[in-house]
Design an enzyme around this catalytic site. Structure first.
Site, PDB file in Angstrom:
ATOM      1  N   CYS A 119     -10.259  -1.173  -8.531  1.00 24.53           N
ATOM      2  CA  CYS A 119     -11.153  -2.125  -7.878  1.00 24.53           C
ATOM      3  C   CYS A 119     -10.431  -3.081  -6.910  1.00 24.53           C
ATOM      4  CB  CYS A 119     -11.946  -2.895  -8.926  1.00 24.53           C
ATOM      5  SG  CYS A 119     -13.455  -3.676  -8.271  1.00 24.53           S
ATOM      6  N   ARG A 153     -24.339  -5.798  -4.922  1.00 21.37           N
ATOM      7  CA  ARG A 153     -23.353  -5.258  -5.857  1.00 21.37           C
ATOM      8  C   ARG A 153     -23.713  -3.821  -6.200  1.00 21.37           C
ATOM      9  NH1 ARG A 153     -19.640  -8.687  -7.112  1.00 21.37           N
ATOM     10  NH2 ARG A 153     -18.628  -7.177  -8.468  1.00 21.37           N
ATOM     11  N   HIS A 216     -14.161   1.024 -13.625  1.00 18.62           N
ATOM     12  CA  HIS A 216     -13.693   0.194 -14.737  1.00 18.62           C
ATOM     13  C   HIS A 216     -14.126   0.883 -16.027  1.00 18.62           C
ATOM     14  CE1 HIS A 216     -12.845  -3.415 -12.259  1.00 18.62           C
ATOM     15  NE2 HIS A 216     -13.928  -3.089 -11.577  1.00 18.62           N
TER      16      HIS A 216
END
Length: 264
Positions: A119, A153, A216
């Site tokens: 990320c 997002r 993640h």
């Protein structure tokens, strides 16, 4: 620079042949480095470090685990690097130090040292990250890509397919939109989810033995093939062999099944 020694729970080992017992460290030592854990370590990224350490130890390797934060002496003798994500503020705190270590990082990449960048660190391994407010954070250009901040997002479970690693399952949570340059190899192609920018169908990037990704979750506990690739590469460089005994990945497979079938 600090060295940490975490403890690990013991998972059940039924149904899969156990690895022959090896005295801890009997096969040698691997130096594992966490890049910027103080600022770049959110959304479960610490689990990637724990997974690498545990899988090495189960195969008889001692692990020297080092945290590298801005201002520390850089551990250029490391065998394996892993770094996670962070808020924009965390990226601002590490970007100057990342520029300082850029020359040695280039040498390590050219020498085939395995690295995993998640990320926020993945973005800084590209050329630049331009925030939604217009601020520019320079990267170190290991990956031929740029990132701009988006208004929405991209978040949820994600499934990708990789020619080298098969199905990769994880969890993405980012607003950065990453565009790969022509010729930059992606880590995988999106099956379900958004990936680098939600448009071009790519996820992550690979240069030499450096893997960058938005996944993640943590990534490596659910993707033991990817974890073992990083380990095998490190072992091969240090000890000129890469044969890894199989481990019991029953729990990993169950986690993969749940994540793959769970709605975003």
């Amino acid at each position: 620079m600090t060295t940490t020694t975490p403890t690990f729970p013991t998972a059940p080992e039924d149904g899969v042949p156990a690895v022959d017992a090896v005295e801890p460290g009997g096969r040698g030592e691997i130096h594992l480095v966490q890049l910027y854990p103080r600022d770049m370590n959110i959304y479960g990224d610490w689990g990637n470090t724990l997974t690498l350490k545990r899988r090495l130890e189960k195969r008889g390797y001692a692990v020297q685990l080092t945290d590298y934060n801005p201002g520390d002496s850089f551990p250029a003798d490391a065998d394996l690097f892993v770094g996670g994500g962070g808020q924009d503020s965390g990226q601002f705190r590490v970007m100057e130090d990342l520029q300082k270590i850029k020359p040695v990082m280039y040498e390590l990449v050219a020498d085939g040292v395995p690295m995993l960048a998640i990320c926020g660190l993945y973005q800084l391994f590209g050329h630049e990250f331009r925030t939604i407010g217009g601020e520019v954070l320079p990267g170190i250009g290991i990956f031929d890509l740029t990132t701009v901040g988006g208004e929405t997002r991209l978040i949820g479970n994600i499934v990708t397919e990789s020619e080298k690693f098969g199905t990769i399952i994880g969890y993405e949570n980012h607003s950065g939109l990453t565009r790969l340059a022509d010729g930059q190899q992606p880590l995988g192609r999106v099956v379900s989810g958004d990936g680098n920018d939600g448009e071009d169908g790519t996820e992550g990037a690979v240069t030499n033995e450096v893997i960058g990704t938005y996944l993640h979750g943590s990534l490596l506990p659910k993707n033991p093939v990817l974890a073992d690739h990083l380990i095998a590469t490190a072992v091969r460089r240090r000890y000129s062999h890469e044969t890894l005994e199989p481990l019991n990945d029953t729990l990993s497979q169950k986690a993969r099944e749940v994540a793959r079938n769970r709605p975003r």
